[in-house]
Design an enzyme around this catalytic site. Structure first.
Site, PDB file in Angstrom:
ATOM      1  N   ASN A  57     -13.539   4.558   1.413  1.00 19.92           N
ATOM      2  CA  ASN A  57     -14.147   3.820   0.304  1.00 19.92           C
ATOM      3  C   ASN A  57     -15.468   3.174   0.700  1.00 19.92           C
ATOM      4  O   ASN A  57     -15.711   2.015   0.393  1.00 19.92           O
ATOM      5  CB  ASN A  57     -13.176   2.750  -0.197  1.00 19.92           C
ATOM      6  CG  ASN A  57     -11.842   3.327  -0.592  1.00 19.92           C
ATOM      7  OD1 ASN A  57     -11.768   4.421  -1.155  1.00 19.92           O
ATOM      8  ND2 ASN A  57     -10.772   2.617  -0.291  1.00 19.92           N
ATOM      9  N   HIS A  78       0.822  -1.206   0.000  1.00 13.88           N
ATOM     10  CA  HIS A  78       0.000   0.000   0.000  1.00 13.88           C
ATOM     11  C   HIS A  78       0.861   1.263   0.000  1.00 13.88           C
ATOM     12  O   HIS A  78       0.678   2.173  -0.820  1.00 13.88           O
ATOM     13  CB  HIS A  78      -0.929  -0.030   1.223  1.00 13.88           C
ATOM     14  CG  HIS A  78      -2.036   0.973   1.184  1.00 13.88           C
ATOM     15  ND1 HIS A  78      -1.930   2.218   1.748  1.00 13.88           N
ATOM     16  CD2 HIS A  78      -3.284   0.897   0.679  1.00 13.88           C
ATOM     17  CE1 HIS A  78      -3.064   2.877   1.593  1.00 13.88           C
ATOM     18  NE2 HIS A  78      -3.914   2.094   0.933  1.00 13.88           N
ATOM     19  N   SER A  91      -7.294   5.937  -1.539  1.00 11.45           N
ATOM     20  CA  SER A  91      -5.870   5.904  -1.180  1.00 11.45           C
ATOM     21  C   SER A  91      -4.995   6.275  -2.367  1.00 11.45           C
ATOM     22  O   SER A  91      -3.911   6.855  -2.198  1.00 11.45           O
ATOM     23  CB  SER A  91      -5.479   4.507  -0.689  1.00 11.45           C
ATOM     24  OG  SER A  91      -5.993   4.242   0.583  1.00 11.45           O
TER      25      SER A  91
END
Length: 925
Positions: A215, A114, A286
């Site tokens: 989200n 990530h 993100s």
């Protein structure tokens, strides 16, 4: 110098993108340069569709790397899962300063991928490999690890993750970061003063903070996006539309590309979508946030003395409008990097007054006069004074403002003013969520506001004092955390017309005894009584059932023994005396069989009558479970023996040996019983007989001590289904007619009748709901959602005037469905922006003034609000009168049906300034 530099910047921005980019994956970077590229969108388990982009829908990227800047570099702190510092596309772009705040060392290796993906969006090198980062080449990444695959929930090694993030924020600020990227978030539950202070420090030190919106497709705040100083970024696709997953609303400042974004991946993690080593595509807010971070870092590179307020002003004023025809909107619009960099000097001459909407969410009103007040802060974030007209409008005929437009005079640079919008509710049973529109200088801003009933002086709130009660033993109020320490005594079939709770008082416990404090009702008053038990490790649950079948409800107390080797059941009468004398405590040895299935404060088992030679006819728990067949219920004939774990209908049978009562697991569907059942059904040897699942027990069956289960028989040509009823007296069989496949169905009880619903998930996004009607199963309805909004659960089913009404939970919505009618949807609010954790509003089916509904507790996510979704005529709404704020000094309890079981009440435990403790109930009328 400043004017000359800005002119040069304006010139270079017009020309920069004409240079050839030779990075191999640059043609895939639609976010930087959208030429109509096609992206792939998953729409089912096995298929993707092609979505062709609209040219120009990108960040309007410009490469400034070849131009002089006052700064040699700008540091961007990426608080994330770490970084692959040896990634070939990030060489030379990572600072020597790095830290792992999880483990307290300099190892920032990224085990999730990530953080490396986020960093690549910002700062991947413009070279001949991979991708191009959106920021100037002088932007450096400071990797700070606050996430890993080992972080599960919000606590890591005994420390709250938000406190870890707070420490990381301070470290970044003190070590020279000018911009901080947080592609993560958290719910209100863990939003601490410590982390809020860290964000205030960033603002005080002129460090910009950019965060992902989350989200969950919601328009209510998540943190840190809910902070006014944080730039909150949602996600759009390559056609300029908000993605299905992106959060939205006025709490989201702007959007940037966030679907199918190509970026860097740690070298040791496999690329599963692109199948290109070191690179991967990901989607989410993100991925959107770092585009804005890159743009702001570049802006600061060329304008080192620019304040946060001025930077945000330029960013917001140059945003391009977002198409919001589908009623999903954000505050300012889409990132336009080139316009932002080129407009700095021009915008310095303009005033820019904006509404501060992030904390304008819950609007309290009093039911007595239906009046409300909205405090609307306005702030000038430009360098010029503002004078002009500000107008407000609530876009509903059910509410009205006393005054819509206001003359605002001479608000200076960084100045604030607060408008008091007052008004009246015209229809209190209308939906509580309303759009507020603010118009300033020709520009409109939208925000969702929620009308919430103030209960502090509400005459309908009933109070019942509790004598000799200590509120601190029963509940916790710490800042915005308001939690009950009491546990509801389970009364599955609502035999009592008042709730009971139990809790533990530390000062009453001894080395040899456990004392349970029971809050109950006696002679019309709420009192606390003590239950003395042998020392136990933990009381797991307490149930009210007529265990000895004498017509009175007993206490069935379920606990873990002091030596943690046994599960104990203590049976006490309604007067708290032993039900069976010296045989009132039953022991169940701990094993892999585990214990009673209790989930979310609900009994996931039934009560069945068995006849015991020592205890008489009694009720014991029964449940469906996959486990080895008990030896007593198996066969000694090797040809008939059942081996391995198979689903069976178990019950716990007490037996007395050496003056001790021990529980042993037994089954109703023993080898012998199945032989009898086969004979009754006249099955041939080539026809199978299978227990499919248990059927929820009705109140009538409970009273008779009967349980029932669904069986099927089949051969190579067909299947037949049967309902089999078991008790200690007989076994009855009812054939069920159906042409449908129900073997994999789940079974749910109907809340207000003895019926049940079968559900079958057809695929991720559609489910079939089946109804048993006069021994025949037929389709009730099929509910369809989409790939991004998968069906998760059935909250509850109701019988309304002979019609079955269902509440279905999906990722983003609650659906109300009736036979033959289109579903009606309302949003459900979740918070999963923090990777690895998922918080949701709690959902409970109930009846509100006789109407089927869903009780929602949203306090873990945001605010102080409890509300109900109700099915009213042909509407599915959240009525204002059933949207309530938690009273001062109170903690919320689960709703309760008191004397009238067709109507539930909001319930609270409260304490006043004199330490008086009360139970309070508000009828849902």
């Amino acid at each position: 110098m400043k004017t000359i530099f800005l002119f040069l910047l304006f010139t270079l921005c017009l020309q920069a993108n004409s240079a050839e980019n030779r990075d191999t994956l640059f043609p895939n970077q639609w976010a930087l340069q959208n030429n109509g590229q096609v992206i792939l969108r998953k729409v089912s388990d096995l298929s993707r569709i092609e979505v062709k982009g609209i040219p120009g829908i990108d960040i309007n990227w410009t490469d400034t790397s070849n131009y002089q800047a006052p700064n040699e570099e700008i540091i961007v702190a990426v608080l994330d899962s770490g970084l692959d510092i040896e990634h070939p596309d990030l060489k030379g772009r990572i600072t020597d300063t790095k830290w792992n705040f999880l483990d307290g060392n300099i190892n920032v290796a990224d085990d999730m991928g990530h953080g490396t993906h986020v960093a690549g969006v910002i700062a991947a090198n413009k070279n001949t490999i991979g991708i191009v980062g959106a920021a100037d080449s002088r932007i450096k990444i400071m990797p700070i690890k606050v996430l890993s695959t080992q972080v599960n929930g919000f606590v890591y090694k005994g420390k709250l993750i938000t406190d870890i993030i707070a420490d990381a924020m301070v470290f970044a600020i003190q070590n020279g970061a000018k911009v901080i990227n947080l592609s993560l978030g958290w719910p209100k539950l863990v939003d601490t003063l410590r982390v809020r202070n860290a964000f205030q420090m960033a603002e005080d030190k002129n460090v910009l903070v950019v965060a992902a919106s989350g989200n969950n497709n919601k328009d209510l705040p998540t943190f840190p996006c809910a902070y006014e100083t944080v730039v909150c970024v949602g996600a759009i696709d390559n056609r300029g539309e908000l993605t299905d997953f992106s959060n939205h609303g006025s709490k989201v400042d702007m959007v940037a590309p966030g679907e199918y974004i190509v970026s860097t991946l740690p070298r040791l993690i496999e690329s599963r979508v692109m199948r290109i080593k070191n690179y991967e595509v990901k989607s989410g807010s993100s991925q959107a946030a770092p585009f804005v971070t890159a743009a702001l870092a570049t802006l600061k590179l060329f304008n080192p003395n620019m304040t946060n307020e001025h930077a945000r002003s330029v960013l917001f004023q140059t945003a391009r409008s977002l198409n919001n025809e589908n009623k999903r909107f954000v505050k300012f619009g889409m990132l336009d990097m080139k316009s932002m960099l080129n407009s700095t000097s021009v915008l310095a001459e303009k005033s820019f007054l904006i509404p501060m909407l992030k904390n304008v969410t819950e609007i309290h009103f009093n039911k007595s006069d239906l009046r409300f007040k909205i405090n609307l802060p306005l702030k000038n974030i430009s360098q010029q004074a503002f004078t002009g007209i500000v107008c407000a409008d609530l876009q509903s005929d059910n509410v009205t403002l006393d005054q819509n437009c206001f003359d605002v005079k001479d608000i200076k640079d960084s100045g604030k003013v607060e408008l008091a919008l007052t008004g009246t509710i015209r229809k209190i049973n209308s939906d509580s969520h309303i759009i507020l529109k603010i118009t300033i200088d020709g520009k409109s801003y939208l925000s969702t506001v929620v009308f919430t009933r103030n209960l502090n002086a509400d005459s309908e709130l009933q109070s019942f004092p509790i004598a000799n009660a200590s509120f601190s033993d029963m509940a916790l109020i710490s800042g915005e955390r308001k939690l009950s320490r009491m546990v509801r005594v389970l009364d599955k079939f609502h035999k009592l017309n008042f709730p009971e709770y139990y809790f533990m008082e530390k000062n009453k416990q001894t080395a040899s005894a456990t004392v349970i404090s029971l809050l109950t009702k006696e002679n019309g008053k709420h009192v606390i009584k003590s239950i003395l038990l042998p020392r136990v490790t933990k009381v797991l649950s307490i149930h009210r059932q007529d265990i000895n079948l004498d017509g009175n409800l007993d206490y069935f107390i379920y606990a873990l023994s002091a030596d943690q080797k046994e599960l104990l059941i203590v049976n006490l009468s309604q007067n708290l005396t032993p039900v069976f004398g010296k045989f009132s405590t039953w022991a169940f040895p701990l094993s892999t069989f585990e214990g009673l299935p209790i989930d979310g404060g609900q009994e996931r088992f039934d009560w069945v009558a068995v006849t015991n030679k020592d205890l008489g006819r009694i009720l014991v728990p029964s449940f469906y479970k996959a486990f080895e067949l008990p030896e007593l219920d198996n066969s000694k004939n090797i040809l008939d023996r059942v081996v391995g774990k198979t689903p069976r209908l178990f019950f716990l049978n007490p037996s007395i040996v050496d003056n001790k009562v021990t529980l042993e697991s037994r089954v109703f569907d023993s080898v012998q019983t199945m032989k009898i059942l086969r004979k009754k059904l006249q099955l041939f040897s080539d026809q199978s007989l299978t227990l499919l699942k248990s059927i929820p027990q009705s109140v009538e069956q409970y009273s008779a001590g009967t349980i029932h289960a669904l069986f099927s028989s089949s051969d190579e040509n067909s299947s037949k289904f049967f309902e089999v009823l078991f008790s200690d007296k007989d076994m009855r069989i009812n054939p069920i007619k159906t042409n449908l496949s129900i073997s994999d169905s789940l079974i749910y009880p109907v809340v207000n009748s003895s019926d049940f619903i079968l559900t079958t998930l057809l695929n991720r996004s559609s489910a079939e709901y089946l109804l048993l009607n006069q021994s025949e199963i037929s389709t009730q309805s099929i509910v369809k959602q989409n790939w991004e909004n998968p069906i998760l659960n059935m909250i509850g089913a109701f019988n309304q005037n002979g019609e079955k009404l269902l509440f279905i939970e999906s990722r983003y919505t609650i659906s109300l469905t009736r036979e033959g009618l289109a579903s009606l949807d309302l949003p459900v609010y979740r918070d999963s922006s923090f990777p690895g954790a998922n918080f949701s509003e709690t959902l409970t089916p109930l009846l509100a003034d006789g109407l089927p509904g869903v009780f929602v507790n949203s306090t873990l996510i945001f605010g102080e609000r409890l509300y109900v979704m109700v099915a009213e005529e042909n509407q599915f709404i959240r009525p204002m009168n059933l949207s309530v704020a938690i009273p001062d000094g109170c903690v919320p309890l689960t709703p309760e049906a008191l004397e009238i079981h067709e109507n539930y009440n909001f319930a609270f435990l409260c304490s006043d300034s004199s330490q008086n403790v009360t139970l309070k109930f508000l009828p849902m009328l």
